[in-house]
Design a protein around this motif. Structure first.
Motif, short mmCIF file in Angstrom:
data_model
loop_
_atom_site.label_atom_id
_atom_site.label_comp_id
_atom_site.label_asym_id
_atom_site.label_seq_id
_atom_site.Cartn_x
_atom_site.Cartn_y
_atom_site.Cartn_z
N PHE A 6 -71.08 4.63 -29.49
CA PHE A 6 -70.44 5.90 -29.84
C PHE A 6 -71.30 7.09 -29.40
CE2 PHE A 6 -69.89 9.39 -32.96
CZ PHE A 6 -68.60 9.75 -32.61
N TRP A 10 -70.75 7.56 -25.83
CA TRP A 10 -69.40 8.05 -25.54
C TRP A 10 -69.29 9.55 -25.83
CZ3 TRP A 10 -65.46 10.35 -28.32
CH2 TRP A 10 -64.20 10.34 -27.74
N ARG A 11 -69.88 10.00 -26.95
CA ARG A 11 -69.70 11.39 -27.35
C ARG A 11 -70.53 12.35 -26.49
NH1 ARG A 11 -73.02 11.98 -33.08
NH2 ARG A 11 -75.12 11.75 -32.21
N ASN A 67 -64.76 13.28 -22.26
CA ASN A 67 -64.06 12.70 -23.41
C ASN A 67 -63.60 13.78 -24.38
OD1 ASN A 67 -64.44 10.07 -22.46
ND2 ASN A 67 -66.44 9.90 -23.45
N TRP A 68 -64.44 14.78 -24.61
CA TRP A 68 -64.06 15.86 -25.51
C TRP A 68 -63.00 16.76 -24.88
CZ3 TRP A 68 -65.33 15.27 -30.33
CH2 TRP A 68 -66.46 14.53 -30.65
N GLN A 87 -60.16 8.15 -21.12
CA GLN A 87 -61.29 8.17 -22.04
C GLN A 87 -62.03 6.84 -22.10
OE1 GLN A 87 -59.56 9.63 -25.77
NE2 GLN A 87 -60.82 11.45 -25.60
N LEU A 102 -64.88 0.14 -31.19
CA LEU A 102 -65.12 1.57 -31.01
C LEU A 102 -63.90 2.25 -30.39
CD1 LEU A 102 -67.01 4.04 -30.97
CD2 LEU A 102 -67.77 3.29 -28.70
N ILE A 149 -61.72 5.14 -32.32
CA ILE A 149 -61.62 6.49 -31.76
C ILE A 149 -60.17 6.82 -31.41
CG2 ILE A 149 -62.27 7.97 -29.83
CD1 ILE A 149 -64.96 6.59 -29.76
N SER A 207 -58.23 7.47 -34.55
CA SER A 207 -58.59 8.76 -35.13
C SER A 207 -57.96 9.91 -34.36
CB SER A 207 -60.12 8.91 -35.14
OG SER A 207 -60.72 7.87 -35.89
N GLU A 208 -57.97 9.80 -33.04
CA GLU A 208 -57.37 10.86 -32.23
C GLU A 208 -55.87 10.95 -32.46
OE1 GLU A 208 -60.38 11.18 -28.40
OE2 GLU A 208 -58.60 9.89 -28.26
#
Length: 362
Positions: free
Chosen positions: A5, A8-9, A14-15, A173, A207, A211, A214-215
């Motif tokens: 994670f 990834w962040r 991705n953002w 993503q 993961l 994610i 959640s999105e």
């Protein structure tokens, strides 16, 4: 999983894609609102055309000898014009009596004294069934609401284009999450770490699913709040989506099936990404291949719209809002769930097989 994670962040793409998801939801809401307004405008234009047709007929009768038969015909035309005018004023003025005037209008179309409308018998029957349902449940017609309710907004915006865009964002993503280790060769180093090999794949799959889930939740909450604040209503899911014979398909039924669709298809896409990354071992190729698979679903849109076997095609499910009113929602949703679950399990088994085979060769 936390290490994956953190990696990834750190990637700005991705953002950016996450933020783009909110733009997709906003755009779909604006488009759905415009569609609703255009539908009202088209309905009013139809009423104007029908009223003009009656006016022309009355003018022709006025030029004839005023026999008793002609007088009765002109009186019937005037009554029909009155009903149309009342419906038109209620439609444009968002009046409380819209429902009663609209129901009177469609009942007139069933047995008009002077035929003036091109609406089919099926459309007339569906409209009467819908309005009777609204009366029985004391619901306000959506034309009386200044903005789309959350349920109506979701129902109108959950279509193939929006679903494809959301799934494409997920592909962009997570395509690199699975394939990057193979592409860079770091998989060899990871396999040397003192941990089970299967944990590597489980962590990445977990993961991606967390994610993505959640999105989807955050995007949905954003869409809900946007519609709820603008309309001043909490939900509105009891409103009819389609009238099929004497049966009403409500927005709640459509949205429940749509929710199941996007969850299962998103899971299927992520599992297929995992499988393709092991097979192709190149991030760009994996993403292109997965988007091509999604795009190929466009070939199936609109096919077999009255056939329950369409539920067996995961690509066809993306056009759910357009076609679900033509089917038994419960049966369709059950078939769809079984199909997607079977495909997910098959992809997992295939990915597990290729993972073991590939890691043994590393």
């Amino acid at each position: 999983m936390w290490w994956e994670f953190r990696q990834w962040r750190r990637q700005w793409l991705n953002w950016a894609l996450f933020a783009l998801g909110f733009a997709v939801i906003l755009g779909s809401y604006v488009y759905a609102s415009n569609q609703a307004q255009q539908a009202n405008a088209r309905e009013y234009d139809t009423l104007l055309a029908e009223s003009q047709q009656l006016a022309d007929a009355d003018k022709n009768l006025a030029d004839q000898t005023q026999t008793e038969k002609v007088t009765k015909q002109r009186a019937a035309i005037q009554r029909e014009q009155t009903i149309i005018s009342r419906y038109g004023r209620a439609l444009t003025g968002h009046r409380r009596n819209l429902l009663s005037h609209r129901l009177a209008y469609y009942r007139l179309l069933q047995h008009p004294a002077f035929p003036f409308s091109q609406r089919s018998a099926t459309v007339i029957h569906q409209a009467i069934t819908r309005d009777r349902y609204l009366q029985q449940h004391e619901l306000v017609p959506r034309e009386n609401v200044s903005a789309l309710t959350p349920a109506a907004a979701f129902g109108r915006s959950q279509n193939a284009a929006v679903f494809l865009l959301i799934l494409s964002l997920l592909v962009l993503q997570f395509g690199g999450l699975f394939a990057r280790d193979w592409e860079t060769g770091s998989i060899r180093l990871l396999l040397m770490l003192p941990q089970e090999r299967q944990r590597l794949s489980r962590h990445k799959l977990g993961l991606a699913l967390v994610i993505a889930g959640s999105e989807l939740v955050l995007w949905s909450v954003f869409g809900y709040l946007l519609a709820a604040i603008r309309s001043g209503q909490r939900w509105g899911g009891a409103y009819p989506w389609r009238a099929v014979g004497t049966r009403i398909v409500t927005l709640n039924s459509v949205l429940l099936t749509n929710m199941l669709t996007i969850i299962l298809v998103s899971t299927l896409v992520i599992v297929l990404l995992y499988w393709l990354s092991i097979l192709l071992r190149d991030q760009f190729t994996v993403i292109v291949a997965m988007i091509a698979v999604l795009g190929s679903g466009a070939l199936f849109f609109g096919e077999a719209s009255t056939n329950l076997l369409a539920a067996l095609n995961p690509f066809y499910q993306l056009g759910l809002s357009t076609h679900v009113g033509l089917r038994n929602v419960l049966v369709y949703g059950t078939l769809m769930g079984i199909t997607d679950t079977a495909l997910i399990l098959a992809a997992l088994v295939g990915g597990h097989f290729w993972w073991r085979k590939s890691t043994n060769l590393v």
